[in-house]
Design a protein around this motif. Structure first.
Motif: not given
Length: 125
Positions: A11-24
């Motif tokens: 959950x993040x506020x509008x204007x915020x940032x996230x990083x998604x990761x995917x590992x196989x």
């Protein structure tokens, strides 16, 4: 058995940032393409960004300039940086890996298409 595991949602506020990761795991070969799709409630799953070996990454128009996809240094990993997030970016984000690989000495190829379980991204206004 190939498995894709996503992480980094939240959950993040509008204007915020996230990083998604995917590992196989479970693959002996490098994937031709890895990327991200998303699906909001009541909507179809849509492409967000895709990184294909030897090609320029592709982005949905709605995320161009805000999201960045990158293949990791480790084999079969992919990241998605989500910046300047908007409430309409809220969705379950799915990691995808696809391509084709040689399956015998004659050079026959077989297609593959793998999906992760998804990670929820929620952007509050």
């Amino acid at each position: 058995q190939v498995q894709l595991v996503e992480s980094g949602g939240g959950l993040v506020q509008s204007g915020g940032s996230l990083r998604l990761s995917c590992t196989a795991s479970g693959s002996r070969f490098n994937f031709d393409a890895m990327g991200w799709y998303r699906q909001a409630p009541g909507m179809q799953r849509e492409l967000v960004a895709m990184s294909t070996s030897g090609s320029t990454p592709v982005y949905a128009d709605s995320v161009k300039g805000r999201f960045t996809i990158s293949r990791g240094p480790a084999k079969n990993t992919v990241y998605l940086w989500l910046n300047s997030l908007k409430p309409e970016d809220s969705a379950v984000y799915y990691c995808n890996a696809h391509g084709s690989r040689v399956i015998n000495v004659e050079g026959a190829r077989a297609a593959y298409d793998y999906w992760g379980q998804g990670t929820q991204v929620t952007v509050s206004s």
